[in-house]
Design a protein around this motif. Structure first.
Motif, PDB file in Angstrom:
ATOM      1  N   ALA A 113      30.514  43.842  13.842  1.00 31.40           N
ATOM      2  CA  ALA A 113      31.644  44.328  13.125  1.00 31.40           C
ATOM      3  C   ALA A 113      31.389  45.050  11.783  1.00 31.40           C
ATOM      4  O   ALA A 113      30.326  45.075  11.406  1.00 31.40           O
ATOM      5  CB  ALA A 113      32.311  42.808  12.353  1.00 31.40           C
ATOM      6  N   TYR A 131      42.109  41.803   7.925  1.00 28.83           N
ATOM      7  CA  TYR A 131      41.027  41.925   8.870  1.00 28.83           C
ATOM      8  C   TYR A 131      39.912  40.879   9.109  1.00 28.83           C
ATOM      9  O   TYR A 131      38.826  40.989   9.364  1.00 28.83           O
ATOM     10  CB  TYR A 131      40.268  43.180   8.317  1.00 28.83           C
ATOM     11  CG  TYR A 131      41.018  44.481   8.264  1.00 28.83           C
ATOM     12  CD1 TYR A 131      41.232  45.194   9.519  1.00 28.83           C
ATOM     13  CD2 TYR A 131      41.452  44.868   6.932  1.00 28.83           C
ATOM     14  CE1 TYR A 131      41.865  46.403   9.645  1.00 28.83           C
ATOM     15  CE2 TYR A 131      41.939  46.180   7.077  1.00 28.83           C
ATOM     16  CZ  TYR A 131      42.478  46.851   8.413  1.00 28.83           C
ATOM     17  OH  TYR A 131      43.041  48.093   8.184  1.00 28.83           O
ATOM     18  N   LYS A 176      37.333  40.195  11.572  1.00 30.28           N
ATOM     19  CA  LYS A 176      37.104  41.833  12.157  1.00 30.28           C
ATOM     20  C   LYS A 176      36.178  42.509  11.438  1.00 30.28           C
ATOM     21  O   LYS A 176      35.306  43.543  11.890  1.00 30.28           O
ATOM     22  CB  LYS A 176      38.354  42.641  12.305  1.00 30.28           C
ATOM     23  CG  LYS A 176      39.311  41.939  13.121  1.00 30.28           C
ATOM     24  CD  LYS A 176      40.714  42.907  13.384  1.00 30.28           C
ATOM     25  CE  LYS A 176      41.757  42.324  14.297  1.00 30.28           C
ATOM     26  NZ  LYS A 176      43.057  42.847  14.203  1.00 30.28           N
TER      27      LYS A 176
END
Length: 221
Positions: free
Chosen positions: A62, A90, A93
């Motif tokens: 990531a 996010y 992520k």
């Protein structure tokens, strides 16, 4: 002047000249070389250490965002809601990492960082991180210690107050804060907030520059 004395003077003069030549050559060579990297040079200092505080784990591969922050810094306070929106957008992520960088011009920034580190020792870094930024306007720019205010936040978070007090008084807690500061200085951090995305320092012009850097990093993976 006797020949022997004259010869001795000439010899001494030659020796002096040779010594000067050697000195100049050595000096030129030294000035022409780059100095060896010191242990604290930017090339040897990591943007993130194993003990750096990770607020969000995005997993292996990531994009990693590292923020050097000052809890008393007005600019950090302005960026806080932007950062929180990006963390939500996010979630899962990105890896989001914070590192302490209290600026010397802020009287309570070091106290705030120590409070956050003391809370981190009880697994409540995120709670203290939020408290400090969401109440920043209430205590920032004070000309006296606000350590009692931060202790009140610890109580609100339900921390073990005896353990909290020990951590705040323990020099090792301040040293942990100083570790981040020293790394930041070696990396060239001179203001807050300073962001790194996958190890690259950002030059921010607008609030959306951080998201642009994150999405660009994602596209290259």
């Amino acid at each position: 002047m006797k020949p022997g004395v004259k010869a001795g003077i000439v010899t001494a003069a030659v020796v002096v000249v040779l010594m000067l030549v050697v000195f100049v050559v050595v000096l030129v060579n030294q000035n022409g070389k780059e100095p060896p990297a010191s242990p604290g040079s930017a090339s040897s200092v990591p943007v993130q250490r194993e003990n750096s505080h990770v607020l969000d784990e995005g997993g292996e591969g990531a994009v990693t965002v590292v923020e050097f922050l000052d809890f008393e810094c007005e600019a950090c306070g302005a960026f806080y809601p932007v950062v929180e929106d990006l963390r939500t957008k996010y979630d899962g992520k990105i890896n989001y990492v914070i590192r302490y960088f209290p600026l010397p011009g802020h009287l309570n920034s070091k106290n705030a960082a120590v409070a956050a580190e003391a809370a981190a020792q009880q697994g409540q870094l995120e709670g203290m991180y939020r408290k400090l930024f969401e109440t920043q306007t209430e205590w920032a720019e004070a000309q006296e210690s606000r350590a009692d205010v931060f202790r009140g936040f610890a109580e609100q978070l339900g921390l073990d107050m005896a353990a909290y007090d020990r951590a705040v008084a323990d020099p090792a807690t301040a040293e942990r804060v100083d570790l981040d500061v020293n790394d930041g200085q070696a990396l060239g951090v001179d203001s807050t907030p300073t962001f790194y995305v996958d190890g690259k320092k950002l030059q921010l012009q607008r609030f959306d520059d951080l998201e642009s850097a994150i999405t660009a990093a994602m596209e290259t993976q």
